[in-house]
Design an enzyme around this catalytic site. Structure first.
Site, short mmCIF file in Angstrom:
data_model
loop_
_atom_site.label_atom_id
_atom_site.label_comp_id
_atom_site.label_asym_id
_atom_site.label_seq_id
_atom_site.Cartn_x
_atom_site.Cartn_y
_atom_site.Cartn_z
N MET A 157 65.45 52.77 38.47
CA MET A 157 66.26 53.28 37.37
C MET A 157 66.90 54.64 37.67
O MET A 157 67.08 55.46 36.78
CB MET A 157 65.39 53.40 36.09
CG MET A 157 64.76 52.10 35.67
SD MET A 157 65.96 50.76 35.48
CE MET A 157 66.71 51.27 33.94
N GLY A 209 57.33 46.29 38.48
CA GLY A 209 57.26 45.75 39.83
C GLY A 209 57.02 44.25 39.92
O GLY A 209 56.51 43.76 40.93
N HIS A 229 70.10 42.42 39.01
CA HIS A 229 70.53 42.84 37.67
C HIS A 229 70.32 41.69 36.68
O HIS A 229 70.62 40.54 36.99
CB HIS A 229 72.01 43.25 37.72
CG HIS A 229 72.49 43.80 36.41
ND1 HIS A 229 72.20 45.09 36.00
CD2 HIS A 229 73.18 43.23 35.40
CE1 HIS A 229 72.72 45.28 34.80
NE2 HIS A 229 73.32 44.17 34.42
N ASN A 248 59.35 42.03 40.25
CA ASN A 248 60.21 41.56 41.36
C ASN A 248 59.62 41.95 42.71
O ASN A 248 59.69 41.18 43.67
CB ASN A 248 61.62 42.14 41.21
CG ASN A 248 62.44 41.36 40.21
OD1 ASN A 248 62.88 40.25 40.50
ND2 ASN A 248 62.63 41.92 39.02
N ASN A 306 70.62 44.93 45.02
CA ASN A 306 70.06 45.19 43.69
C ASN A 306 69.96 43.87 42.93
O ASN A 306 70.70 42.94 43.20
CB ASN A 306 71.00 46.15 42.92
CG ASN A 306 70.45 46.50 41.55
OD1 ASN A 306 69.25 46.79 41.40
ND2 ASN A 306 71.30 46.49 40.53
N LEU A 334 71.82 56.22 42.83
CA LEU A 334 71.87 56.83 44.17
C LEU A 334 73.25 57.46 44.39
O LEU A 334 74.26 56.97 43.84
CB LEU A 334 71.62 55.75 45.23
CG LEU A 334 70.22 55.12 45.16
CD1 LEU A 334 70.17 53.81 45.94
CD2 LEU A 334 69.16 56.09 45.68
C1 GRF Z 1 64.50 43.60 36.25
O1 GRF Z 1 64.78 42.85 35.11
C2 GRF Z 1 65.78 43.94 36.99
O2 GRF Z 1 66.80 43.04 36.75
C3 GRF Z 1 66.17 45.26 36.41
O3 GRF Z 1 64.95 45.91 36.14
C4 GRF Z 1 63.93 44.95 35.90
C5 GRF Z 1 62.76 45.31 36.74
O4 GRF Z 1 61.62 44.58 36.46
N1 GRF Z 1 67.04 45.94 37.34
P1 GRF Z 1 60.33 44.66 37.39
O5 GRF Z 1 59.96 46.14 37.52
O6 GRF Z 1 60.67 44.04 38.70
O7 GRF Z 1 59.28 43.91 36.63
#
Ligand code: GRF
Length: 187
Positions: free
Chosen positions: A88, A14, A107, A16, A105, A91
């Protein structure tokens, strides 16, 4: 400014989500995070929901049931934008169609390069000299929706997987919010 109600889907750390929560506390940021969904009960990102008193729900069921439950929560909270931040689970096409143009999203590569999993391994194996992150709309093709924003950095010879990951994440924490700001500036 009338902020949009946002729901963030997570499965892991989490980081992000943390950046989005912090930015959303500014009155000029276009979204409010009204709900956090995790498909994993041990996702560390759930600690943030508790810390910032944001409603959260752990939904850990098979796809149909999972999405029915999801829909109920999303409608109840009047969610109009969904951010997948390290979510992960794939959907269904039906769910994506229902929220067409409303699911974003992030990536960890410069899409369209390196879709899917194990991105950093592939980038190093292919001796790339540039990488970064991409914020995009979600459509039925994995990591294939319209690109909203990319941020990049140079890869040095000494950079290993961990280094790439930490540099990418640092950029991601800016990119997601920037993409959201740009999105509503245009609307
Ligand atoms: C991120 O690197 C994102 O690009 C990928 O999963 C990771 C999630 O990291 N889809 P976090 O849970 O936000 O630390």
């Amino acid at each position: 400014m009338v902020k949009k109600n946002c729901c963030v889907f997570i499965s892991g750390n989490g980081t992000n989500l943390n950046a989005l929560i912090k930015n959303s506390r500014s009155y000029i940021f276009p979204i409010n995070i009204k709900l956090i969904i995790s498909n994993r009960k041990n996702a560390r990102g759930l600690d943030l929901a508790k810390k910032f008193s944001i409603p959260y729900k752990i939904i850990n069921m098979k796809k149909n049931l999972f999405e029915n439950e999801l829909m109920k929560e999303i409608l109840y909270r009047k969610i109009s934008i969904i951010c997948l931040a390290g979510f992960m689970k794939i959907l269904s096409d039906k769910f994506i169609k229902n929220f067409n143009g409303k699911i974003l999203n992030i990536h960890p590569s410069l899409l369209p390069k390196y879709k899917g999993l194990n991105t950093f391994e592939k980038i190093i194996k292919n001796k790339e000299t540039l990488t970064g992150c991409t914020v995009h709309y979600v459509n039925k093709n994995l990591d294939g929706g319209k690109i909203l924003l990319k941020k990049s950095f140079e890869i040095f010879k000494k950079d290993d997987i961990n280094k790439l990951k930490s540099k990418t994440q640092k950029l991601e924490h800016q990119a997601f919010s920037e993409a959201i700001i740009n999105l509503y500036r245009m609307n």
